[in-house]
Scaffold this motif. Structure first.
Motif, PDB file in Angstrom:
ATOM      1  N   ARG A 228     -19.271   0.539  13.619  1.00 47.40           N
ATOM      2  CA  ARG A 228     -18.984   1.958  13.843  1.00 47.40           C
ATOM      3  C   ARG A 228     -19.317   2.334  15.276  1.00 47.40           C
ATOM      4  O   ARG A 228     -18.575   3.052  15.943  1.00 47.40           O
ATOM      5  CB  ARG A 228     -19.788   2.842  12.887  1.00 47.40           C
ATOM      6  N   ARG A 229     -20.445   1.825  15.738  1.00 45.01           N
ATOM      7  CA  ARG A 229     -20.831   2.145  17.111  1.00 45.01           C
ATOM      8  C   ARG A 229     -19.887   1.486  18.113  1.00 45.01           C
ATOM      9  O   ARG A 229     -19.685   2.000  19.208  1.00 45.01           O
ATOM     10  CB  ARG A 229     -22.274   1.713  17.363  1.00 45.01           C
TER      11      ARG A 229
ATOM     12  N   ARG B 106     -16.733   1.242  17.910  1.00 40.81           N
ATOM     13  CA  ARG B 106     -15.454   1.944  17.987  1.00 40.81           C
ATOM     14  C   ARG B 106     -14.252   1.025  17.824  1.00 40.81           C
ATOM     15  O   ARG B 106     -13.125   1.429  18.106  1.00 40.81           O
ATOM     16  CB  ARG B 106     -15.309   2.688  19.310  1.00 40.81           C
TER      17      ARG B 106
ATOM     18  N   TRP C 113     -10.004   0.367   6.758  1.00 46.68           N
ATOM     19  CA  TRP C 113     -10.765   0.738   5.576  1.00 46.68           C
ATOM     20  C   TRP C 113      -9.922   0.551   4.331  1.00 46.68           C
ATOM     21  O   TRP C 113      -8.703   0.696   4.368  1.00 46.68           O
ATOM     22  CB  TRP C 113     -11.207   2.215   5.665  1.00 46.68           C
TER      23      TRP C 113
ATOM     24  N   PRO D 228      -9.036   6.120  16.320  1.00 46.54           N
ATOM     25  CA  PRO D 228     -10.018   6.568  17.308  1.00 46.54           C
ATOM     26  C   PRO D 228     -10.730   5.357  17.911  1.00 46.54           C
ATOM     27  O   PRO D 228     -10.983   4.380  17.235  1.00 46.54           O
ATOM     28  CB  PRO D 228     -11.005   7.408  16.490  1.00 46.54           C
TER      29      PRO D 228
ATOM     30  N   GLN E 176     -23.810   8.814  16.738  1.00 47.38           N
ATOM     31  CA  GLN E 176     -23.385   7.846  17.755  1.00 47.38           C
ATOM     32  C   GLN E 176     -24.433   6.769  17.974  1.00 47.38           C
ATOM     33  O   GLN E 176     -24.116   5.608  18.112  1.00 47.38           O
ATOM     34  CB  GLN E 176     -23.130   8.578  19.073  1.00 47.38           C
TER      35      GLN E 176
ATOM     36  N   THR F 173     -15.519  12.805  18.109  1.00 48.06           N
ATOM     37  CA  THR F 173     -16.449  11.753  18.512  1.00 48.06           C
ATOM     38  C   THR F 173     -17.196  11.180  17.311  1.00 48.06           C
ATOM     39  O   THR F 173     -17.814  10.135  17.410  1.00 48.06           O
ATOM     40  CB  THR F 173     -17.488  12.272  19.538  1.00 48.06           C
ATOM     41  N   ASN F 174     -17.128  11.880  16.192  1.00 49.03           N
ATOM     42  CA  ASN F 174     -17.781  11.337  15.003  1.00 49.03           C
ATOM     43  C   ASN F 174     -16.893  10.345  14.259  1.00 49.03           C
ATOM     44  O   ASN F 174     -17.265   9.836  13.210  1.00 49.03           O
ATOM     45  CB  ASN F 174     -18.216  12.458  14.059  1.00 49.03           C
ATOM     46  N   GLY F 175     -15.709  10.105  14.780  1.00 52.78           N
ATOM     47  CA  GLY F 175     -14.906   9.016  14.250  1.00 52.78           C
ATOM     48  C   GLY F 175     -14.127   9.352  13.000  1.00 52.78           C
ATOM     49  O   GLY F 175     -13.436   8.508  12.457  1.00 52.78           O
TER      50      GLY F 175
ATOM     51  N   ARG G 183     -14.817   9.718   9.993  1.00 56.00           N
ATOM     52  CA  ARG G 183     -15.205   9.188   8.688  1.00 56.00           C
ATOM     53  C   ARG G 183     -16.667   9.478   8.416  1.00 56.00           C
ATOM     54  O   ARG G 183     -17.453   8.607   8.116  1.00 56.00           O
ATOM     55  CB  ARG G 183     -14.991   7.682   8.638  1.00 56.00           C
ATOM     56  N   VAL G 184     -17.007  10.729   8.534  1.00 57.56           N
ATOM     57  CA  VAL G 184     -18.393  11.103   8.335  1.00 57.56           C
ATOM     58  C   VAL G 184     -18.499  11.987   7.109  1.00 57.56           C
ATOM     59  O   VAL G 184     -17.679  12.872   6.911  1.00 57.56           O
ATOM     60  CB  VAL G 184     -18.899  11.871   9.579  1.00 57.56           C
TER      61      VAL G 184
END
Ligand code: SF4
Lengths: 269, 674
Positions: A37-38, A40, A45, A82, B325, B357-359, B361-362
């Protein structure tokens, strides 16, 4: 892998050494999920009510064991996801240079003891790690016995046609013959790596089949029938075998099975 | 030669382990890990962990959570202090957790003491050992850990060279059961006071050895606001009856809690610890406000943490974004005692989900949902990625019961919420209840089943098969609440009520009832309102092997009953007896800022079955929490949530008396005179 719209599959080779060996396979999976996840990278999924990132790990490593070669396959989505810039920069064209950069980058996102050695895109339609890997090599350090005693026991095991060990399965005690799974068993560390053994221990090396089920280091030692203590277990290789040839799922140099380059291929002993 | 300031003196030879050389214990720990369950709990290595160098000049703190690593690691209070102490240049901190039974045995067999998980130093090498006390049943573990650390159990037996033993956390609002074992308790928020304590300890450690007397340190610590040094107080008894606690040394007659006036000044933890192995609440946790004024009368946490102090919305967003992040978590919990009450909660969660920026999928989890349909709609929206269960807490089975406890949820509210939940796709909803509440009748117990039955029916309109889980806890009256005077139900009575509940619920398909062991509830009652004499009981239980009493498989009622008997203490007197208005209570010298009159009046109102509104949005009752302490609520919105305070739709027009400071939304604020 099934049911995904993934566009690309990456294979990662990493080590698990030191204190972190006390984490479980599930723990390592979670560590990877967070690191990815970090990163990117556009990890694909699964669909459904409870989607998960599409990661597949090879042969489980027992808690407490170290490894010089663990593998992870990741499915990636299209670059429109993203984080695509990073992904594109890193793996847009996976030449050896970017592969090394990606290894370093991923290692920096992982805790101490997990370290990425190589990354390579896997051709579509490759088999899964679980399916392909059919044997692995262990290096074991034991204490409480002399080298002579271990040598004698190894000899006895190799000469017998049946090595029964007991294990508990679903609450019942079973007896299993592990002899057919033992491909090789020798005294001393298996290869010329710069690994100094722990003081006062005897090293031995074993290659065992992983199918129909993996033989655990503890079971091997039980088969030796000596009163010894396992000090350290380290998996040094996993093997994909075809006939009498064998390859690692991804070599440290970043080569996939079947690729040219003789050093990726070894004659099975 | 005298030792360098700040270092520990050489230890007496009788000690099992001599840490004089401060070497890592890893070589003796490592071989033990091959044969214990879940060895990863002992290796540390979390993202965010520090590895402080002990230079002998900084005060070295060992922060200890007296339960397993999995339970203790996420504790935010401990993590906040860990950062504060490691960021100061006159202190450092490491952590330890209670080793599970197999590990403890291996450690004792091999002479390995309690160790820090960062540097693997022995506990006795630290200047301060500080426990986080979040639950009463862990007290036997506290003694066990001191013993495992080679620290004399009793405060009075410790030498100059022994660590200073401290404790903080919600349980310290009745510190008396541990009074003999703890050198100093911290009452209330720790952020500010920890620095003041460190300064006192530091100068004591640096003082001439002639002045380095524990008595001197005790008196110095007792001068700090919010610090309680039990050795400077004595308790009196008349037969079984507790008669009061007064200072016998130079210490204030009453220790008043510390309160951080503005949470916005403490955006901590900045580096939440991310463990290598699985723990509870394994996600990013961001505290969005502290304090709660809903006024549920059974809830100690709500009473002792007043007033409400919200974190600024922008700071919440920043902490969430930076935290996600940094950690790689895909879930964030917005924590507080009642997060749905946060001003502007919908826009805050929407911003989190929509933040690119949280992608994308939070998921956001709100650990405590308000019981209304509106909240459920928000929950559905924010849990697109992974749906956690939905839980509501009506606590009481009938409207009468809920008025007594001031949990003013109407049946329509609950049914509306449950309807919305099933309509949004959930198939399983959990409801929390308490039994053994004051004035409770059998019809209140049966009301739980009735509520459950109606909820199942609502669910069946949407899905063929649904589950309502009613989770039923036994009520334990807590200090500093309006119910501190009331009689706790006997074990037999609780068992009868649970049996009644089970029998009635058996008729209802789709309703599952889970209950807490009435025996454990009884023991919790002994410790919760216990006085100093309970210390000997805790010690006996520990000596008889009773550790991890929070864990049902380890809980041993017989040990507690034996210990009470051999100490000549009556459970009826301590637990099952109603107190009068004039009677001394063991925590009277500890103040949560609440007026005793306020609590007593609220208790009387409870008995009459009348509820009170939330003072965040309605007039102040002068409970004391703000008025006496010169602080006030910090809330961004003057408007109560839809449906009014507590869902009762009270008239809020007389809000002008509330001591509220508005941090934003000026146009709303201007309509109120502050
Ligand atoms: S002092 Fe007043 S406003 Fe403050 S918490 Fe108490 S009742 Fe509420």
């Amino acid at each position: 892998m099934t049911g995904s719209s993934a566009e690309m599959q990456l294979r990662i080779r990493y080590t698990k050494l030191g204190k972190i060996r006390f984490t479980s396979q599930r723990d390592v999976a979670r560590l990877w999920e967070r690191a990815l996840r970090r990163s990117r990278l556009p990890v694909a999924w699964s669909k459904g009510f409870s989607p998960r990132p599409l990661l597949s790990f090879g042969l489980a490593l027992p808690t407490g064991a170290e490894s010089l070669g663990e593998y992870l396959d990741i499915e990636l989505d299209s670059w429109d996801s993203p984080g695509r810039e990073v992904a594109h920069d890193a793996i847009g064209i996976l030449d050896p240079v970017t592969s090394a950069a990606l290894s370093t980058f991923l290692s920096s996102l992982l805790p101490d003891g997990l370290s990425v050695q190589a990354v390579a895109p896997v051709p579509a339609g490759s088999g899964s790690l679980q399916h392909e890997v059919s044997s692995c090599t262990w290096e074991l350090e034991v204490a409480g016995v002399t080298e002579v005693q271990v040598a004698r026991q190894i000899d006895a095991v190799l000469r017998s046609s049946n090595v029964p060990v007991r294990r508990v399965r679903k609450g019942r005690m079973l007896e299993d013959d592990i002899r057919p799974a033992i491909r090789s068993l020798t005294l001393g560390a298996d290869c010329g790596r710069d690994h100094r053994g722990t003081e006062g221990t005897v090293a031995l090396s074993a290659t065992v089949a992983t199918k129909p089920r993996g033989v655990r280091p503890g079971e091997l030692l039980e088969g030796l029938e000596a009163d010894l203590v396992l000090v350290r277990a380290r998996r040094t290789h996993q093997w994909i075998e075809h006939g009498d040839a064998r390859w690692e799922p991804l070599s440290e140099a970043g080569e996939l099975p079947g690729e040219t380059g003789l050093h990726a291929q070894e004659r099975a002993s | 030669m005298s030792p360098a300031p700040g270092t520990v003196d050489p230890l007496p030879e009788s000690r099992a382990y001599n840490p004089g050389n401060m070497e890592s214990l890893w070589p003796v720990i490592e071989p033990l890990l091959a044969n214990v369950s879940k060895p990863a709990r002992y290796i540390g290595g979390e993202m965010g962990a520090r590895r402080p160098e002990h230079d002998g000049f900084q005060v070295a703190w060992l922060l200890v959570y007296p339960d397993t690593y999995e339970i203790g690691l996420p504790n935010q209070g401990l993590q906040i202090l860990y950062e504060i102490l490691n960021d100061r240049n006159d202190s450092l901190a490491e952590r330890a957790y209670a080793p599970w039974i197999d590990m403890e045995q291996a450690m004792r067999e091999n002479g390995v003491p309690l160790f820090s998980i960062e540097n693997n130093f022995p506990a006795s090498a630290f200047n301060v050992i500080a426990f986080n006390l979040s639950a009463e049943l862990v007290y036997t573990n506290v003694l066990n850990l001191l013993d495992l650390g080679g620290v004399p159990l009793r405060s009075s037996d410790r030498a100059v060279s022994d660590p200073i033993v401290m404790a903080g956390g919600h349980c310290t609002y009745n510190p008396e059961p541990l009074a003999e074992f703890i050198d100093a308790f911290v009452i209330g928020d720790g952020e500010e006071v920890v620095g003041e304590i460190n300064a006192v300890i530091s100068s004591w450690l640096h003082s001439n050895s002639g002045d380095r007397d524990r008595r001197i340190l005790r008196e110095a610590l007792a001068q700090i606001d919010g610090v309680y040094v039990p050795a400077l107080y004595g308790s009196r008894y008349d037969g079984q009856r507790f008669m009061g606690t007064v200072p016998v040394g130079n210490a204030p007659p009453e220790v008043i809690k510390r309160t951080v006036a503005d949470l916005g000044q403490w955006p901590l933890p900045r580096q939440q610890l991310v463990p290598l192995t699985e723990v509870v609440h394994d996600r990013l946790n961001v505290e969005v406000f502290r304090g709660c004024t809903r006024g549920c009368r059974f809830c100690q946490a709500g009473m002792i943490t007043r007033p409400v102090r919200e974190r600024p919305a922008q700071q919440i967003r920043d902490m969430v974004r930076d935290g996600l992040q940094r950690t790689g978590y895909d879930e964030v919990a917005l924590t507080s005692l009642s997060t749905a009450d946060l001003s502007g909660i919908e826009s805050t969660v929407r911003d989190i989900i929509d933040d690119p920026t949280n992608g994308g999928r939070v998921s956001v989890s709100l650990p405590s949902l308000r019981v209304d349909a509106f909240t459920v709609a928000t929950a559905a929206e924010i849990q697109k990625v992974r749906r956690t269960g939905l839980t509501f807490a009506p606590e009481g089975g009938t409207w009468r019961m809920r008025r007594v406890i001031n949990k003013l949820i109407r049946e329509e509210d609950l049914y509306g919420a449950v309807d919305a939940a099933f309509g949004q796709g959930w198939r399983r909803v959990k409801l929390y209840f308490l039994v053994g509440l004051p004035t409770e009748r059998d019809e209140d117990i049966l009301g739980i089943v009735e509520l459950g039955r109606r909820c199942v029916e609502i669910g069946q309109r949407y899905h063929r098969s649904v589950t309502i889980v009613a989770s039923v806890g036994g009520f334990v009256p807590k200090p500093h609440t309006p119910f501190q005077w009331c009689a706790q139900d006997s074990m037999e009575e609780l068992q009868r009520k649970v049996a009644l509940l089970r029998a009635a619920s058996r008729e209802v398909r789709g309703l599952t009832v889970r209950w807490h062991d009435p025996a454990a509830t009884t023991v919790e009652g002994i410790v919760s309102r216990g006085d100093r004499r309970i210390g000997a009981v805790i010690e006996q239980v520990w000596r008889a092997g009773g550790t991890f009493q929070e864990w049902s498989e380890q809980f041993r009622l017989d040990l507690w009953l034996n210990a009470m008997e051999s100490e000549g203490l009556s459970i009826d007197e301590l637990v099952h007896r109603e107190r009068g208005p004039e009677e001394a209570l063991p925590w009277d010298h500890i103040s949560a800022g609440l007026h005793r009159d306020f609590l007593w009046d609220d208790w009387q109102q409870a008995l009459e079955g009348s509820g009170v509104a939330d003072c965040r949005w309605t007039p102040c009752y002068d409970c004391g929490a703000c008025t006496d302490q010169g602080i006030e609520h910090i809330v961004a919105s003057s408007l109560p949530p839809a449906g009014g305070s507590q869902g009762t739709g009270q008239d809020l027009s007389s809000a002008s008396k509330v001591p509220v400071r508005f941090t934003s939304a000026p146009d709303q604020a201007s309509t109120f005179a502050v």
